[in-house]
Design a protein around this motif. Sequence first.
Motif, PDB file in Angstrom:
ATOM      1  N   ASN A 237       0.833  -1.201   0.000  1.00 26.46           N
ATOM      2  CA  ASN A 237       0.000   0.000   0.000  1.00 26.46           C
ATOM      3  C   ASN A 237       0.871   1.256   0.000  1.00 26.46           C
ATOM      4  O   ASN A 237       1.650   1.479   0.925  1.00 26.46           O
ATOM      5  CB  ASN A 237      -0.918  -0.025   1.220  1.00 26.46           C
ATOM      6  N   VAL A 238       0.729   2.084  -1.021  1.00 24.45           N
ATOM      7  CA  VAL A 238       1.516   3.314  -1.150  1.00 24.45           C
ATOM      8  C   VAL A 238       1.086   4.335  -0.105  1.00 24.45           C
ATOM      9  O   VAL A 238       1.840   5.235   0.244  1.00 24.45           O
ATOM     10  CB  VAL A 238       1.364   3.886  -2.582  1.00 24.45           C
ATOM     11  N   CYS A 239      -0.102   4.187   0.445  1.00 25.75           N
ATOM     12  CA  CYS A 239      -0.615   5.147   1.419  1.00 25.75           C
ATOM     13  C   CYS A 239       0.028   5.013   2.806  1.00 25.75           C
ATOM     14  O   CYS A 239      -0.150   5.889   3.645  1.00 25.75           O
ATOM     15  CB  CYS A 239      -2.127   5.010   1.556  1.00 25.75           C
ATOM     16  N   LYS A 240       0.730   3.944   3.052  1.00 28.25           N
ATOM     17  CA  LYS A 240       1.410   3.794   4.338  1.00 28.25           C
ATOM     18  C   LYS A 240       2.607   4.731   4.375  1.00 28.25           C
ATOM     19  O   LYS A 240       3.333   4.892   3.398  1.00 28.25           O
ATOM     20  CB  LYS A 240       1.889   2.353   4.524  1.00 28.25           C
ATOM     21  N   ASP A 241       2.823   5.340   5.536  1.00 26.06           N
ATOM     22  CA  ASP A 241       3.902   6.315   5.684  1.00 26.06           C
ATOM     23  C   ASP A 241       5.269   5.737   5.354  1.00 26.06           C
ATOM     24  O   ASP A 241       6.056   6.366   4.625  1.00 26.06           O
ATOM     25  CB  ASP A 241       3.928   6.881   7.112  1.00 26.06           C
ATOM     26  N   ASP A 242       5.578   4.576   5.876  1.00 25.94           N
ATOM     27  CA  ASP A 242       6.903   4.004   5.643  1.00 25.94           C
ATOM     28  C   ASP A 242       7.109   3.633   4.169  1.00 25.94           C
ATOM     29  O   ASP A 242       8.196   3.803   3.614  1.00 25.94           O
ATOM     30  CB  ASP A 242       7.146   2.798   6.554  1.00 25.94           C
TER      31      ASP A 242
ATOM     32  N   ILE B  91       3.385  14.925  -4.188  1.00 25.36           N
ATOM     33  CA  ILE B  91       2.106  15.338  -3.585  1.00 25.36           C
ATOM     34  C   ILE B  91       0.947  14.693  -4.339  1.00 25.36           C
ATOM     35  O   ILE B  91       0.001  14.183  -3.737  1.00 25.36           O
ATOM     36  CB  ILE B  91       1.984  16.877  -3.587  1.00 25.36           C
ATOM     37  N   THR B  92       1.040  14.701  -5.665  1.00 26.62           N
ATOM     38  CA  THR B  92      -0.003  14.072  -6.479  1.00 26.62           C
ATOM     39  C   THR B  92      -0.073  12.570  -6.213  1.00 26.62           C
ATOM     40  O   THR B  92      -1.163  11.992  -6.150  1.00 26.62           O
ATOM     41  CB  THR B  92       0.242  14.342  -7.975  1.00 26.62           C
ATOM     42  N   LEU B  93       1.095  11.939  -6.039  1.00 23.48           N
ATOM     43  CA  LEU B  93       1.118  10.510  -5.704  1.00 23.48           C
ATOM     44  C   LEU B  93       0.420  10.274  -4.372  1.00 23.48           C
ATOM     45  O   LEU B  93      -0.367   9.335  -4.228  1.00 23.48           O
ATOM     46  CB  LEU B  93       2.556   9.985  -5.653  1.00 23.48           C
ATOM     47  N   TRP B  94       0.692  11.132  -3.392  1.00 24.39           N
ATOM     48  CA  TRP B  94       0.069  10.971  -2.082  1.00 24.39           C
ATOM     49  C   TRP B  94      -1.450  11.149  -2.182  1.00 24.39           C
ATOM     50  O   TRP B  94      -2.222  10.414  -1.566  1.00 24.39           O
ATOM     51  CB  TRP B  94       0.648  11.974  -1.089  1.00 24.39           C
ATOM     52  N   GLU B  95      -1.892  12.113  -2.980  1.00 22.02           N
ATOM     53  CA  GLU B  95      -3.325  12.346  -3.144  1.00 22.02           C
ATOM     54  C   GLU B  95      -4.019  11.173  -3.857  1.00 22.02           C
ATOM     55  O   GLU B  95      -5.203  10.958  -3.666  1.00 22.02           O
ATOM     56  CB  GLU B  95      -3.569  13.643  -3.926  1.00 22.02           C
ATOM     57  N   ASN B  96      -3.269  10.449  -4.680  1.00 19.87           N
ATOM     58  CA  ASN B  96      -3.827   9.328  -5.435  1.00 19.87           C
ATOM     59  C   ASN B  96      -3.268   7.986  -4.988  1.00 19.87           C
ATOM     60  O   ASN B  96      -3.255   7.028  -5.760  1.00 19.87           O
ATOM     61  CB  ASN B  96      -3.550   9.518  -6.929  1.00 19.87           C
TER      62      ASN B  96
ATOM     63  N   LYS C 228      -4.234   5.562  -3.173  1.00 19.51           N
ATOM     64  CA  LYS C 228      -5.094   4.376  -3.212  1.00 19.51           C
ATOM     65  C   LYS C 228      -5.264   3.841  -4.627  1.00 19.51           C
ATOM     66  O   LYS C 228      -5.567   2.676  -4.830  1.00 19.51           O
ATOM     67  CB  LYS C 228      -6.460   4.706  -2.625  1.00 19.51           C
ATOM     68  N   LYS C 229      -5.063   4.686  -5.622  1.00 18.42           N
ATOM     69  CA  LYS C 229      -5.258   4.290  -7.016  1.00 18.42           C
ATOM     70  C   LYS C 229      -3.971   3.756  -7.668  1.00 18.42           C
ATOM     71  O   LYS C 229      -4.040   3.136  -8.718  1.00 18.42           O
ATOM     72  CB  LYS C 229      -5.734   5.489  -7.836  1.00 18.42           C
ATOM     73  N   VAL C 230      -2.816   4.034  -7.053  1.00 19.98           N
ATOM     74  CA  VAL C 230      -1.538   3.688  -7.664  1.00 19.98           C
ATOM     75  C   VAL C 230      -0.906   2.521  -6.916  1.00 19.98           C
ATOM     76  O   VAL C 230      -0.698   2.579  -5.701  1.00 19.98           O
ATOM     77  CB  VAL C 230      -0.577   4.902  -7.640  1.00 19.98           C
ATOM     78  N   ALA C 231      -0.582   1.497  -7.667  1.00 16.15           N
ATOM     79  CA  ALA C 231       0.102   0.343  -7.074  1.00 16.15           C
ATOM     80  C   ALA C 231       1.572   0.680  -6.872  1.00 16.15           C
ATOM     81  O   ALA C 231       2.135   1.519  -7.586  1.00 16.15           O
ATOM     82  CB  ALA C 231      -0.042  -0.866  -7.993  1.00 16.15           C
TER      83      ALA C 231
END
Length: 174
Positions: free
Chosen positions: A8-13, A49-54, A56-59
Amino acid sequence: MTRELHENVCKDDTFKRLHELYAAELHNYLYYKYGETCNPDDKTQDAFITLWENCKKVAFSKARAFLYKVANNNVLNDIKHHKVVLRYRSEKPADITREDPEFLMQKEEYFRKYQQVLAKLTEEQRVAFLLNKVEGKKHEEIAELLGVTRKVVEYRIYSAFGILKEELENFRIK
């Protein structure tokens, strides 16, 4: 399937690891491709920033390609915007005039007199004259609109023209 594909890219680490892996590389890519004028530091940060905003959509496996695509598109959009700005600067603004202030005052005074003379015309004359000279309608069209004959319209227009010519100096109209 490996663990890396589903990470998951959304995890901080995970996001920190992506930043450590690709930030310098992306910055260098932008710097070498577009130079310092594209502001590679900001474009790199904007991409993350755009990666962080998206996130959940980016593997995770597609994150690098996503970052490069977003950063490249941001730079291209800035270049396109810069071209529009340059084109606008090269065109002369329409509101700047090179006319003498005295001429502008005379023009305003003449227009004011013109308005006063138009107000003196009868309503029939004024309507026919303005429909013809301002709106560009033909005598036949005006006659149909007003419900009169073509000859009446011609008389009204030419009589209005005569009054305007008498009252205003140098009155000419096409």
